[in-house]
Design an enzyme around this catalytic site. Structure first.
Site, short mmCIF file in Angstrom:
data_model
loop_
_atom_site.label_atom_id
_atom_site.label_comp_id
_atom_site.label_asym_id
_atom_site.label_seq_id
_atom_site.Cartn_x
_atom_site.Cartn_y
_atom_site.Cartn_z
N HIS A 42 17.80 -31.18 -92.75
CA HIS A 42 18.71 -31.64 -93.82
C HIS A 42 18.46 -30.86 -95.11
CE1 HIS A 42 15.34 -33.80 -95.50
NE2 HIS A 42 15.20 -34.54 -94.41
N HIS A 45 14.90 -30.43 -96.45
CA HIS A 45 14.14 -29.41 -95.71
C HIS A 45 14.53 -28.02 -96.22
CE1 HIS A 45 14.04 -32.45 -92.16
NE2 HIS A 45 12.87 -32.46 -92.76
N CYS A 150 4.86 -51.01 -88.13
CA CYS A 150 6.29 -50.71 -88.20
C CYS A 150 6.55 -49.49 -87.32
CB CYS A 150 6.73 -50.43 -89.64
SG CYS A 150 8.36 -49.65 -89.71
N CYS A 153 7.86 -46.36 -89.24
CA CYS A 153 6.84 -45.62 -90.00
C CYS A 153 5.74 -45.09 -89.09
CB CYS A 153 6.15 -46.51 -91.03
SG CYS A 153 7.21 -47.19 -92.27
N CYS A 167 8.35 -54.61 -93.17
CA CYS A 167 7.88 -53.28 -93.56
C CYS A 167 8.36 -52.93 -94.97
CB CYS A 167 8.41 -52.25 -92.55
SG CYS A 167 8.42 -50.58 -93.19
N HIS A 170 11.10 -49.85 -94.54
CA HIS A 170 12.33 -50.02 -93.78
C HIS A 170 12.90 -51.44 -93.78
CE1 HIS A 170 10.50 -46.38 -92.08
NE2 HIS A 170 11.74 -45.98 -91.97
N LYS A 317 18.29 -41.35 -103.13
CA LYS A 317 17.62 -40.45 -102.18
C LYS A 317 18.57 -40.10 -101.05
CE LYS A 317 13.80 -40.32 -99.02
NZ LYS A 317 12.72 -41.01 -98.36
N LYS A 320 19.47 -39.90 -93.95
CA LYS A 320 20.42 -40.27 -92.92
C LYS A 320 20.60 -41.79 -92.91
CE LYS A 320 21.89 -38.77 -88.58
NZ LYS A 320 21.62 -38.90 -87.19
N1 MSP Z 1 5.86 -33.60 -90.78
C1 MSP Z 1 5.58 -34.11 -92.07
C2 MSP Z 1 4.83 -33.10 -92.91
C3 MSP Z 1 3.54 -32.61 -92.33
S1 MSP Z 1 2.88 -31.33 -93.30
C4 MSP Z 1 1.38 -31.05 -92.66
C5 MSP Z 1 6.89 -34.44 -92.78
N2 MSP Z 1 8.01 -33.96 -92.23
S2 MSP Z 1 9.48 -34.24 -92.80
O1 MSP Z 1 10.39 -33.54 -91.94
O2 MSP Z 1 9.69 -35.63 -92.96
O3 MSP Z 1 9.52 -33.62 -94.23
C6 MSP Z 1 9.28 -32.25 -94.41
C7 MSP Z 1 9.33 -31.90 -95.88
O4 MSP Z 1 10.64 -32.14 -96.37
C8 MSP Z 1 8.37 -32.74 -96.71
O5 MSP Z 1 7.71 -31.93 -97.66
C9 MSP Z 1 9.28 -33.72 -97.39
O6 MSP Z 1 8.81 -34.13 -98.65
C10 MSP Z 1 10.52 -32.87 -97.56
N3 MSP Z 1 11.70 -33.69 -97.77
C11 MSP Z 1 12.22 -34.64 -96.95
N4 MSP Z 1 13.30 -35.20 -97.57
C12 MSP Z 1 13.46 -34.66 -98.79
C13 MSP Z 1 14.45 -34.71 -99.78
N5 MSP Z 1 15.47 -35.53 -99.72
N6 MSP Z 1 14.35 -33.82 -100.79
C14 MSP Z 1 13.40 -32.86 -100.84
N7 MSP Z 1 12.48 -32.77 -99.91
C15 MSP Z 1 12.30 -33.83 -99.04
O7 MSP Z 1 6.83 -35.11 -93.79
#
Ligand code: MSP
Length: 682
Positions: A42, A45, A150, A153, A167, A170, A317, A320
């Site tokens: 998304h 990411h 949960c 989580c 939770c 959620h 925020k 999904k």
């Molecule tokens: N797998 C773990 C991270 C392990 S690192 C050793 C994880 N994955 S995640 O897919 O949920 O998130 C990956 C990255 O995307 C994280 O740094 C997270 O903060 C970032 N983001 C997820 N949603 C976000 C936004 N809406 N905005 C900006 N970044 C955010 O956490």
């Protein structure tokens, strides 16, 4: 304003060589969080990877040996369950998702040197190794993991953390669990971690985050459960294969496992200079990871850089779960990759949350990209073509003092991790160059030295601009070079350009957009289901419509707002049956006035053969939750018609609402309807 006159050209053009506080070894190792591939990538990411890419490219540009790692966090219960739902192995599931993540990052020109996946053998090798080192140090023991668990989580909460009995994240009901687990003596390292953070102010960026962590570290630290025996999709503990490593050691160790194999570059690049992460995983990176490294006797990373969250245009925020996600692929179908990169790097101040608003992106496209930069390139190319026959001689190095100041500022902000300021510094230089051109009006000059000098100065300024644009807008920078006759190289090459440039008229870099659209147009291949926005609501008020016998006029609570909705249910249901009922609402239906009362949405139901109606039932999902279908994503269209909705066949199968044979679900569970197989939802 400084002028670009020839007499200010100085041959010894000192280019910034300040490699910054974080590169003591003369190398730069930058990583991002490894993403969970339980779904498609998304905007958050994408944002994180582009931010990290800027710092990686910025350092490479000034000649620092750089390594940039991204990857995927592929283990865990959620992945195992998602794979089961799809009827494939977890490995096949993550392989398929990994391709999607890589595609997006390649498209975004994220210049990673390595892409680690935690299901790779090279990662297993190191994760097991660091576990064994921690164990050998006496920091692992067996105990019981207990609490209110949960599933979403994948975590147990203590009673005091629950909200009601649910939770805190959620709102799901939790289940009491008690299971055998191995623990890491996290508590033992509290003081060491705290003192490290206190004595290394640069360790956590931005500073506000540092204070948050320090204040949490003034409390006792519980030991950490680091294994699970309730699912098997993970890395088995070498000394007890009935357990797999839980996320902590498994995920964090990626930052080192990627340096060990296939080629061992650990000595050159560890400790990492910068771990780029989002604010939700800061504790994980600034407390748990350092404690593990202390225990295993590895040096600590120099900095954890915490970016803000990508919020929707209203400041919520993006997730999904809430259903307000703007799909990066949709934006990339509408704009070039550089536009999205620019928007990320310019608009969202480093370290802070930012609102993603298409209107804003559209505006910046026009004023900053098309007008400031695109037109400038076109103007100089046209002038060199028409007045100098397409070839221009210059001194071969930047002509003016503002270039030097801009370079210094730009790279200082690379070091202080304020990328939005680097972009601003570049844009201010672009504007100066435009102003210079407007001031000198070369189109009014007759052929001769004065004309040549003005154009040469602008051409050299364009080299500075293209080079500094490269970490932000790589394709645009290359296109500027291609049009004006130079290549993008390390920053030193600014000092000795080719001196003669053959200029060609390229295509406009940021063409005028025919019809600026405020919504993102759908991609060619998007699934029809993705145009719908279906949310969970509760009927709060039911009145008989004063002007229509068949209609009820209702107020439906969607969690984040209440809506007036009229529905033709009076022939089938009583008001008291509807009141308080939880329903699924099509929320992006074009609002209409039905005999004088607004109706903004449609309540989903099916007609049964006996003439009665069955409402679609969201189960106990939270109000406002979105109904999705596994594997389908995309930004819902705004204001769709009833006909658009009817083009998307939703059908009952075994009392579940399905689309294309797959169940509709919320985070909490499937969406059902007590109607016979094959009944259509309307
Ligand atoms: N797998 C773990 C991270 C392990 S690192 C050793 C994880 N994955 S995640 O897919 O949920 O998130 C990956 C990255 O995307 C994280 O740094 C997270 O903060 C970032 N983001 C997820 N949603 C976000 C936004 N809406 N905005 C900006 N970044 C955010 O956490």
């Amino acid at each position: 304003m400084k002028s670009f006159e020839a007499d200010q050209i100085h041959a010894e053009y000192p280019i910034v060589h300040n490699v910054g506080m974080n590169s003591a070894q003369g190398t730069f190792y930058i990583t991002t969080a490894i993403d969970y591939p339980n779904n498609v990538p998304h905007m958050g990411h994408a944002y994180e990877k582009v931010v990290a890419d800027f710092y990686a490219r910025g350092n490479r540009l000034r000649g620092v040996r750089t390594r940039f790692l991204i990857g995927l966090d592929e283990h865990g219960q959620k992945i195992q369950e998602a794979a089961q739902r799809d009827g494939i192995s977890p490995q096949a599931f993550v392989d398929e998702k990994a391709a999607k993540f890589r595609d997006l990052y390649d498209r975004l020109e994220v210049s990673y040197d390595d892409f680690i996946r935690t299901s790779e053998p090279r990662h297993h090798a190191f994760a097991t190794d660091i576990y064994s080192r921690i164990r050998a140090n006496g920091d692992i023991y067996k105990g019981f993991y207990e609490g209110d668990y949960c599933v979403s989580c994948e975590k147990a909460y203590t009673k005091s953390e629950l909200v009601g009995s649910k939770c805190p994240v959620h709102g799901n009901p939790t289940t009491l669990i008690r299971e055998e687990s191995y623990f890491f003596r996290l508590g033992k390292y509290r003081d060491a971690v705290r003192s490290h953070i206190e004595t290394h102010p640069e360790f956590i960026y931005p500073a506000e985050r540092r204070n948050e962590i320090l204040s949490r570290l003034s409390e006792d630290l519980l030991d950490l459960s680091i294994s699970r025996s309730t699912f098997m999709w993970g890395i088995p503990l070498p000394d007890d294969p009935t357990h797999v490593l839980y996320v902590w050691i498994d995920a964090l160790s990626n930052y080192i496992s990627a340096l060990k194999q296939p080629t061992d570059v650990f000595e050159a690049f560890w400790p990492a200079d910068c771990h780029v992460i989002g604010k939700d995983i800061i504790w994980f990176h600034t407390v748990i990871w350092p404690a593990m490294l202390f225990s295993a006797n590895y040096a600590l990373p120099r900095q954890v850089y915490v970016h803000g969250f990508m919020l929707d245009k209203d400041g919520r925020k993006m997730s999904k779960h809430v259903g307000n996600v703007v799909d990066p692929l949709d934006v990339l179908n509408e704009f070039s990759v550089d536009v999205l990169r620019y928007y990320f790097l310019r608009t969202f101040s480093s370290g802070l949350d930012g609102k993603f608003a298409l209107e804003d992106l559209e505006e910046r496209y026009q004023s900053e990209l098309a007008n400031d930069l695109g037109n400038l390139v076109m103007r100089i190319a046209k002038l060199v073509q028409s007045r100098l026959g397409g070839t221009i001689r210059t001194s071969g190095h930047p002509a003016d003092l503002a270039a030097q100041a801009t370079l210094r500022e730009y790279f200082d902000f690379v070091d202080t991790r304020e990328h939005h300021r680097s972009v601003e510094a570049l844009w201010s230089y672009i504007r100066k160059t435009n102003a210079y051109l407007n001031d000198k009006q070369p189109w009014k000059l007759s052929d001769g030295e004065a004309l040549q000098n003005v154009l040469a100065a602008v051409l050299e300024a364009m080299r500075v601009i293209a080079h500094l644009a490269f970490p932000i807008l790589p394709a645009t920078a290359r296109a500027i070079g291609a049009s004006l006759g130079f290549e993008i190289g390390p920053i030193e090459t600014l000092n000795n350009g080719p001196a003669t440039y053959k200029v060609a008229l390229g295509k406009p870099l940021f063409p005028r957009r025919e019809k600026p659209t405020l919504t993102v147009a759908s991609g060619e291949s998007r699934d029809p289901f993705s145009i719908l926005e279906l949310r969970v609501g509760r009927i709060e008020e039911v009145r008989e419509h004063p002007n229509a016998d068949t209609l009820f006029a209702m107020t439906v609570d969607l969690g984040f707002e209440k809506r007036s909705i009229c529905a033709g249910l009076r022939a089938h249901l009583k008001a008291e049956d509807l009141l308080g009922t939880r329903v699924v609402v099509l929320t992006n239906l074009r609002p209409a006035q039905l005999r004088g009362i607004e109706s903004a949405g449609m309540i989903l139901a099916t007609d049964k053969e006996d003439g009665t109606v069955a409402l679609v039932d969201p189960g106990n999902a939270r109000l406002g939750d979105v109904a999705t279908v596994e594997g389908i994503s995309g930004t819902p269209k705004m204001n769709i018609s009833k006909r658009d909705f009817e083009q998307v066949p939703l059908e009952i199968q075994a009392t579940k609402v399905t689309y294309a044979g797959k169940p509709l679900r919320t985070e909490t569970g499937p969406i059902s309807c007590e109607a016979p197989d094959g009944a259509r939802v309307r």
